[in-house]
Design an enzyme around this catalytic site. Structure first.
Site, mmCIF file in Angstrom:
data_model
loop_
_atom_site.group_PDB
_atom_site.id
_atom_site.type_symbol
_atom_site.label_atom_id
_atom_site.label_comp_id
_atom_site.label_asym_id
_atom_site.label_seq_id
_atom_site.Cartn_x
_atom_site.Cartn_y
_atom_site.Cartn_z
ATOM 1 C CE1 TYR A 17 -2.189 -4.309 11.441
ATOM 2 C CE2 TYR A 17 -4.546 -4.793 11.418
ATOM 3 C CZ TYR A 17 -3.421 -4.273 10.805
ATOM 4 O OH TYR A 17 -3.533 -3.703 9.554
ATOM 5 C CE LYS A 64 -2.759 -0.831 11.303
ATOM 6 N NZ LYS A 64 -1.963 0.148 10.537
ATOM 7 C CG ASP A 76 10.108 0.209 4.208
ATOM 8 O OD1 ASP A 76 10.470 -0.584 5.101
ATOM 9 O OD2 ASP A 76 9.016 0.126 3.632
ATOM 10 C CG ASN A 103 1.606 2.570 4.312
ATOM 11 O OD1 ASN A 103 0.502 2.063 4.142
ATOM 12 N ND2 ASN A 103 2.740 1.931 4.006
ATOM 13 C CG ASN A 110 -1.565 -19.507 22.481
ATOM 14 O OD1 ASN A 110 -1.288 -20.038 23.557
ATOM 15 N ND2 ASN A 110 -2.475 -19.993 21.650
ATOM 16 N N GLY A 146 3.344 -0.446 8.883
ATOM 17 C CA GLY A 146 2.601 -1.215 9.878
ATOM 18 C C GLY A 146 3.020 -2.667 9.805
ATOM 19 C CG LEU A 148 -5.476 -11.978 25.259
ATOM 20 C CD1 LEU A 148 -4.473 -10.844 25.057
ATOM 21 C CD2 LEU A 148 -6.777 -11.430 25.834
ATOM 22 C CB ILE A 198 -0.961 -0.035 1.215
ATOM 23 C CG1 ILE A 198 -1.976 -1.178 1.044
ATOM 24 C CG2 ILE A 198 -1.681 1.294 1.393
ATOM 25 C CD1 ILE A 198 -2.865 -1.445 2.254
ATOM 26 C CB THR A 215 -1.241 -6.319 0.078
ATOM 27 O OG1 THR A 215 -1.703 -6.923 1.286
ATOM 28 C CG2 THR A 215 -1.883 -4.969 -0.096
HETATM 29 N N1 NAD Z 1 -3.225 -5.195 3.275
HETATM 30 C C1 NAD Z 1 -4.384 -4.980 3.866
HETATM 31 O O1 NAD Z 1 -5.402 -5.621 3.549
HETATM 32 C C2 NAD Z 1 -4.493 -3.933 4.958
HETATM 33 C C3 NAD Z 1 -5.742 -3.766 5.559
HETATM 34 C C4 NAD Z 1 -5.874 -2.799 6.552
HETATM 35 C C5 NAD Z 1 -4.790 -2.008 6.910
HETATM 36 N N2 NAD Z 1 -3.568 -2.201 6.313
HETATM 37 C C6 NAD Z 1 -2.476 -1.330 6.758
HETATM 38 O O2 NAD Z 1 -1.907 -0.698 5.619
HETATM 39 C C7 NAD Z 1 -0.521 -0.446 5.852
HETATM 40 C C8 NAD Z 1 0.303 -1.058 4.734
HETATM 41 O O3 NAD Z 1 -0.021 -2.444 4.634
HETATM 42 P P1 NAD Z 1 0.649 -3.417 3.549
HETATM 43 O O4 NAD Z 1 -0.317 -4.528 3.355
HETATM 44 O O5 NAD Z 1 1.102 -2.649 2.370
HETATM 45 O O6 NAD Z 1 1.893 -3.967 4.415
HETATM 46 P P2 NAD Z 1 3.354 -4.439 3.947
HETATM 47 O O7 NAD Z 1 3.827 -5.365 5.015
HETATM 48 O O8 NAD Z 1 3.323 -4.946 2.554
HETATM 49 O O9 NAD Z 1 4.194 -3.079 3.973
HETATM 50 C C9 NAD Z 1 4.484 -2.413 5.172
HETATM 51 C C10 NAD Z 1 5.802 -1.684 5.010
HETATM 52 O O10 NAD Z 1 6.109 -1.048 6.253
HETATM 53 C C11 NAD Z 1 7.497 -1.199 6.495
HETATM 54 N N3 NAD Z 1 7.833 -1.119 7.922
HETATM 55 C C12 NAD Z 1 7.534 -2.007 8.879
HETATM 56 N N4 NAD Z 1 8.103 -1.636 10.041
HETATM 57 C C13 NAD Z 1 8.756 -0.474 9.817
HETATM 58 C C14 NAD Z 1 9.556 0.382 10.618
HETATM 59 N N5 NAD Z 1 9.796 0.108 11.919
HETATM 60 N N6 NAD Z 1 10.098 1.487 10.072
HETATM 61 C C15 NAD Z 1 9.877 1.783 8.751
HETATM 62 N N7 NAD Z 1 9.150 0.983 7.942
HETATM 63 C C16 NAD Z 1 8.587 -0.129 8.460
HETATM 64 C C17 NAD Z 1 7.800 -2.597 5.957
HETATM 65 O O11 NAD Z 1 9.200 -2.795 5.737
HETATM 66 C C18 NAD Z 1 6.975 -2.621 4.688
HETATM 67 O O12 NAD Z 1 7.688 -2.166 3.572
HETATM 68 C C19 NAD Z 1 -0.210 -1.034 7.228
HETATM 69 O O13 NAD Z 1 -0.290 -0.032 8.206
HETATM 70 C C20 NAD Z 1 -1.324 -2.043 7.416
HETATM 71 O O14 NAD Z 1 -1.560 -2.313 8.772
HETATM 72 C C21 NAD Z 1 -3.407 -3.147 5.349
#
Ligand code: NAD
Length: 433
Positions: free
Chosen positions: A339, A343, A224, A274, A285, A276, A283, A205, A374
């Site tokens: 998580y 959030k 990143d 972004n 475990n 995450g 919980l 994302i 994703t």
């Molecule tokens: N994919 C989904 O369906 C979905 C749904 C709801 C929310 N989200 C949220 O959207 C966001 C992006 O999700 P995604 O699916 O693209 O995840 P992803 O795991 O593909 O990408 C997340 C990126 O964040 C980076 N990251 C993690 N820890 C970090 C840190 N300490 N410092 C800097 N960068 C860091 C990772 O290296 C990675 O490149 C997240 O916050 C996720 O929780 C995703």
């Protein structure tokens, strides 16, 4: 590759934005209840966008006539007034084109002094959520509540909800509060001359957000962790962004980031939280380390960075902070106490910071994605994944670009009236609805 499941209907391909695409792909039907004052401004906006306007719904079956139906319900003050909404939308709703839009403009119920007016305005909420569930062929239904004094701030939001940029948002209620929008000279590049930062942008994302902000004209800085350096550089090269490697949870990360951004850019306009992680376990475990690491990345880092951005004036007036939450933070999710806590915490942070940001002509909002296609969701077991995709009104998963388009809209200088809100990008998922 998506599988065709026997007996299960294939989802409609949604109309998504592509550069150069007109705002809408056909005429827009515009109407309103007596007492509403938004019909003229709506028609002016449509005129500027080159859309043709119709004003009378046809009872005749004319499939695929309207690209959108817009109804100004701000003048409705009692339940009798709701009849006008029914009379206008009922005959036209079946004549929406695929990926059509039903947009109702209302008054925030809490701004209505009379109980009967508040009741009628709140009724719009139930109406729009049900219409979203009845909409077919990729169409959506959304309600925009406009507080008194916010009438001049509707253009960027109306354009967003009419366009293919909002393809995966339905059944939502958006609030506009009074604010002075900065002008948008070029609606094809609404982020021109804006500097934007995106965390966690090496993939998924975050990479889509970087690409979309850049497409809309922003100069983008992608962040990143160093371990993702190669992927981050690739994203930066492909979208013309600057890469900055940083672990956002490091003790010195907020100060390093603030210094870097101020030295290099003076100040920035848009900051997107972004990055995450998930570390799912029930919980009972859940080790403390998995609990803490998720809260540290998803929430603690955002709080600390926001503090540094504000304390050190890293954001320019008109600045926008956009935080990626999740529908898990609204509905909860099995195996995700850590998580979902992180959030939901983002939503608390956004609501508390919104009035503070407003004082500096800035905004902060949360975007809560539902099921997005994703690498994360690809790794789910087949049945969980298929259910996740299907339990929403659009009968499909969203794409990273759907989240990115929403972030880009919130980042626009014109979106000054949206502050402290949670925008769900979930196709009207039934989770937490
Ligand atoms: N994919 C989904 O369906 C979905 C749904 C709801 C929310 N989200 C949220 O959207 C966001 C992006 O999700 P995604 O699916 O693209 O995840 P992803 O795991 O593909 O990408 C997340 C990126 O964040 C980076 N990251 C993690 N820890 C970090 C840190 N300490 N410092 C800097 N960068 C860091 C990772 O290296 C990675 O490149 C997240 O916050 C996720 O929780 C995703």
């Amino acid at each position: 590759m998506k599988l065709k499941i026997p007996g299960v209907p294939s989802p409609t391909r949604l109309r998504r934005y592509a550069p150069g695409q007109p705002l809408v792909d056909g005429p827009v039907l515009v109407g309103g209840a007596p007492g509403g004052k938004l019909r003229d401004p709506i028609c002016e906006i449509l005129g500027r966008a080159g859309a043709s306007v119709g004003e009378s719904p046809s009872a005749v079956a004319e499939p695929s006539r309207w690209s959108a139906i817009i109804f100004d319900a701000t003048g409705i003050t009692d339940i009798a007034g709701l009849l006008a909404l029914h009379a206008f939308t009922a005959p036209a709703f079946r004549n929406l084109r695929p990926s059509g839009r039903l947009i109702v403009l209302g008054t925030p119920p809490e701004d209505c002094p009379q109980p009967k007016a508040a009741a009628a305005q709140r009724a719009l909420d139930g109406f729009i959520r049900s219409a979203g569930k009845e909409a077919r062929l990729g169409s959506t239904a959304n309600l925009i509540d406009i507080a008194g004094g916010a009438e001049d701030a509707i253009e960027s939001t109306l354009r967003f909800f009419l366009s293919g940029r909002s393809a995966y948002i339905s059944g939502q209620v958006i609030r506009l509060t009074p604010a002075t929008p900065m002008p948008t000279p070029d609606w094809d590049h609404p982020l021109r001359d804006r500097v934007a930062v995106v965390t966690g942008a090496a993939r998924g994302i975050g990479a889509a957000i970087a690409e979309t902000l850049s497409r809309d004209g922003a100069q983008v800085i992608v962040l990143d962790v160093p371990a993702q350096g190669a992927a981050l550089a690739e994203v930066a090269n492909s979208v013309g962004a600057i890469a900055f490697q940083i672990d956002i949870t490091a003790e010195d990360a907020p100060a390093r980031l603030a210094t870097y951004l101020k030295d290099r850019y003076g100040a920035v306009d848009v900051f997107v939280h972004n990055a995450g992680i998930t570390r799912d376990r029930s919980l009972v475990n859940m080790p403390a380390e998995q609990w803490s690491s998720v809260l540290a990345v998803n929430l603690g880092a955002q709080l600390r960075i926001n503090e540094a951005l504000l304390d050190q004036n890293v954001l320019r007036p008109g600045g926008r902070v956009i935080c990626i939450s999740s529908t898990s933070g609204i509905a909860g999710n099995r195996g995700q106490t850590n998580y979902a806590a992180s959030k939901a915490g983002i939503i608390g942070m956004v609501q508390a910071l919104a009035p503070v940001m407003a004082k500096g002509d800035m905004t902060i909002n949360a975007v809560a994605p539902g099921f997005i296609e994703t690498a994360m969701t690809k790794a789910m077991p087949f049945a969980t994944r298929e259910i996740g995709r299907r339990i929403n009104s659009l009968n499909q998963g969203g794409l990273p670009v759907d989240v990115a388009e929403t972030v880009a809209w919130l980042g626009q200088p014109g979106t000054a009236g949206v502050n402290g809100q949670v925008i769900r990008v979930c196709g009207q998922s039934i989770l937490g609805a």
